[in-house]
Scaffold this active site. Structure first.
Site, PDB file in Angstrom:
ATOM      1  N   LYS A  32     -27.030 -55.458  55.708  1.00 10.56           N
ATOM      2  CA  LYS A  32     -27.371 -54.181  56.059  1.00 10.56           C
ATOM      3  C   LYS A  32     -26.713 -52.969  55.399  1.00 10.56           C
ATOM      4  CE  LYS A  32     -26.573 -52.132  60.139  1.00 10.56           C
ATOM      5  NZ  LYS A  32     -26.281 -50.884  60.263  1.00 10.56           N
ATOM      6  N   ASP A  59     -30.646 -49.333  56.439  1.00  6.86           N
ATOM      7  CA  ASP A  59     -30.612 -48.696  57.640  1.00  6.86           C
ATOM      8  C   ASP A  59     -30.356 -47.212  57.682  1.00  6.86           C
ATOM      9  OD1 ASP A  59     -30.174 -48.147  60.515  1.00  6.86           O
ATOM     10  OD2 ASP A  59     -28.342 -49.483  60.421  1.00  6.86           O
ATOM     11  N   LYS A  61     -32.593 -44.828  59.087  1.00  7.83           N
ATOM     12  CA  LYS A  61     -33.111 -44.224  60.290  1.00  7.83           C
ATOM     13  C   LYS A  61     -33.764 -42.789  60.023  1.00  7.83           C
ATOM     14  CE  LYS A  61     -29.571 -46.359  63.409  1.00  7.83           C
ATOM     15  NZ  LYS A  61     -28.588 -46.702  62.667  1.00  7.83           N
ATOM     16  N   LEU A  62     -34.798 -42.800  59.135  1.00  8.16           N
ATOM     17  CA  LEU A  62     -35.613 -41.718  59.148  1.00  8.16           C
ATOM     18  C   LEU A  62     -36.258 -41.034  60.021  1.00  8.16           C
ATOM     19  CD1 LEU A  62     -35.117 -43.274  56.184  1.00  8.16           C
ATOM     20  CD2 LEU A  62     -37.377 -42.099  55.568  1.00  8.16           C
ATOM     21  N   HIS A  63     -36.184 -39.760  60.264  1.00 13.86           N
ATOM     22  CA  HIS A  63     -36.813 -38.910  61.300  1.00 13.86           C
ATOM     23  C   HIS A  63     -36.896 -37.471  60.661  1.00 13.86           C
ATOM     24  CE1 HIS A  63     -36.267 -37.372  65.605  1.00 13.86           C
ATOM     25  NE2 HIS A  63     -37.314 -37.155  65.076  1.00 13.86           N
ATOM     26  N   ASP A  64     -38.318 -37.037  60.560  1.00 12.58           N
ATOM     27  CA  ASP A  64     -38.585 -35.823  59.795  1.00 12.58           C
ATOM     28  C   ASP A  64     -40.056 -35.398  59.986  1.00 12.58           C
ATOM     29  OD1 ASP A  64     -38.535 -33.248  58.278  1.00 12.58           O
ATOM     30  OD2 ASP A  64     -37.029 -34.110  57.379  1.00 12.58           O
ATOM     31  N   ILE A  65     -40.751 -34.620  59.418  1.00 15.22           N
ATOM     32  CA  ILE A  65     -41.917 -34.195  59.740  1.00 15.22           C
ATOM     33  C   ILE A  65     -42.743 -35.534  58.988  1.00 15.22           C
ATOM     34  CG2 ILE A  65     -41.778 -31.927  59.907  1.00 15.22           C
ATOM     35  CD1 ILE A  65     -43.032 -31.611  57.067  1.00 15.22           C
ATOM     36  N   THR A 119     -28.245 -46.538  71.139  1.00 14.08           N
ATOM     37  CA  THR A 119     -27.212 -47.267  72.316  1.00 14.08           C
ATOM     38  C   THR A 119     -26.045 -46.401  72.509  1.00 14.08           C
ATOM     39  OG1 THR A 119     -26.214 -48.580  70.456  1.00 14.08           O
ATOM     40  CG2 THR A 119     -27.641 -49.788  71.943  1.00 14.08           C
ATOM     41  N   GLY A 210     -21.645 -57.306  62.429  1.00 10.03           N
ATOM     42  CA  GLY A 210     -20.739 -56.358  61.329  1.00 10.03           C
ATOM     43  C   GLY A 210     -19.256 -57.090  61.753  1.00 10.03           C
ATOM     44  N   ARG A 211     -18.426 -56.013  62.379  1.00  8.47           N
ATOM     45  CA  ARG A 211     -17.017 -56.599  62.407  1.00  8.47           C
ATOM     46  C   ARG A 211     -16.657 -58.027  62.689  1.00  8.47           C
ATOM     47  NH1 ARG A 211     -16.412 -51.240  65.870  1.00  8.47           N
ATOM     48  NH2 ARG A 211     -18.511 -52.045  66.183  1.00  8.47           N
TER      49      ARG A 211
HETATM   50  O1  C5P Z   1     -19.577 -54.477  63.753  1.00 12.96           O
HETATM   51  P1  C5P Z   1     -20.495 -54.515  64.675  1.00 12.96           P
HETATM   52  O2  C5P Z   1     -20.989 -55.918  64.800  1.00 12.96           O
HETATM   53  O3  C5P Z   1     -20.523 -53.729  66.154  1.00 12.96           O
HETATM   54  O4  C5P Z   1     -21.836 -53.812  63.652  1.00 12.96           O
HETATM   55  C1  C5P Z   1     -23.123 -53.623  64.303  1.00 12.96           C
HETATM   56  C2  C5P Z   1     -23.879 -52.793  63.303  1.00 12.96           C
HETATM   57  O5  C5P Z   1     -25.296 -52.567  63.979  1.00 12.96           O
HETATM   58  C3  C5P Z   1     -23.354 -51.452  62.892  1.00 12.96           C
HETATM   59  O6  C5P Z   1     -23.604 -51.115  61.578  1.00 12.96           O
HETATM   60  C4  C5P Z   1     -23.936 -50.551  63.953  1.00 12.96           C
HETATM   61  O7  C5P Z   1     -24.147 -49.248  63.206  1.00 12.96           O
HETATM   62  C5  C5P Z   1     -25.446 -51.082  63.952  1.00 12.96           C
HETATM   63  N1  C5P Z   1     -26.119 -50.887  65.231  1.00 12.96           N
HETATM   64  C6  C5P Z   1     -25.722 -51.044  66.539  1.00 12.96           C
HETATM   65  N2  C5P Z   1     -26.367 -50.411  67.695  1.00 12.96           N
HETATM   66  C7  C5P Z   1     -27.508 -49.950  67.629  1.00 12.96           C
HETATM   67  C8  C5P Z   1     -28.038 -49.876  66.137  1.00 12.96           C
HETATM   68  C9  C5P Z   1     -27.235 -50.213  65.224  1.00 12.96           C
HETATM   69  O8  C5P Z   1     -24.458 -51.584  66.615  1.00 12.96           O
HETATM   70  N3  C5P Z   1     -28.248 -49.576  68.455  1.00 12.96           N
END
Ligand code: C5P
Length: 232
Positions: A32, A59, A61-65, A119, A210-211
């Protein structure tokens, strides 16, 4: 596409991203790319990672007209990614326009999903600042229904919401779920977390990790553990 693990490459530049990815010598993870990397490196980073053989969830996240989103999606389509997203709050009309812009002449297209409520938005803020006087999970399910009505493939949500989203939108409707942690991981800024095994039981189609992988001592081993727990 079946169940898969998507690694959130939340790195600040190309060098850090490539250093991370070069550890994967045997597999080509689905990755991603978010705003941080895209805005610092531009579309070329997507082309390059694509050429290396990675599937890509862009990722942004588009948001416009609707007209602007449609045209922007056509620009993104040329990058040949596998998954894109929009904010469901842009309305059904905007999501339909996004689909149109993202569809090739032969009818094929990348997957398109929506973000319902971020979230990071609490129920209290949604009610007091955004003036939406409803329960948060009612709003999330309503936006998921709108997403389905617009013809999109699914939503980003918590694994804890995946079952309910499928009850409302059908089992083919995709749930792409971040908030994944192993029992021993630090939570970071995530609040409601789930293990890869639990996410599988709850019916997620894709987990976004991610992490737990990027900051792991052995990212390849951790990625393989995610695949084993979630996909096998
Ligand atoms: O490091 P971690 O596992 O928390 O990464 C989660 C990824 O998912 C990040 O890129 C974060 O921006 C994305 N994300 C999220 N919650 C959402 C939408 C996207 O954690 N509701």
């Amino acid at each position: 596409m079946g169940k898969d693990v998507i690694i959130a490459c939340d790195f600040k530049n190309k060098e850090e991203t490539l250093n991370f990815l070069e550890q994967f010598t045997e597999e080509k993870p689905f990755i991603k790319i978010g705003m941080e990397l895209f805005y610092s490196e531009g579309p070329n980073i997507v082309r390059e990672l694509n050429k290396m053989g990675h599937k890509i969830f862009l990722d942004l996240k588009l948001h416009d007209i609707p007209n602007t989103v449609q045209k922007a999606m056509t620009s993104l389509l040329r990058l040949d990614v596998d998954m894109c997203n929009v904010h469901a709050t842009g309305t059904i009309e905007m999501m339909k326009a996004a689909m149109k812009g993202l569809t090739r002449e032969d009818g094929t297209r990348p997957l398109l999903i929506s973000v319902t409520q971020l979230t990071s938005t609490s129920e209290e803020r949604m009610q007091d600042e955004l003036l939406i006087p409803e329960k948060l999970d009612k709003v999330v399910m309503h936006y998921a229904k709108n997403t389905k009505l617009a013809g999109l493939d699914g939503v980003v949500c918590s694994p804890l919401e995946a079952g309910k989203v499928k009850d409302v939108c059908g089992k083919e409707f995709l749930t792409v779920t971040p908030g994944i942690r192993f029992e021993t991981d630090e939570m970071g800024d995530q609040v409601r977390v789930t293990t890869p095994k639990k996410a599988k039981e709850l019916g997620s189609d894709y987990i976004v990790v991610g992490r737990p992988i990027t900051k792991s001592e052995n990212p390849v081993e951790t990625y393989r553990r995610c695949i084993k727990d979630f996909c096998e």
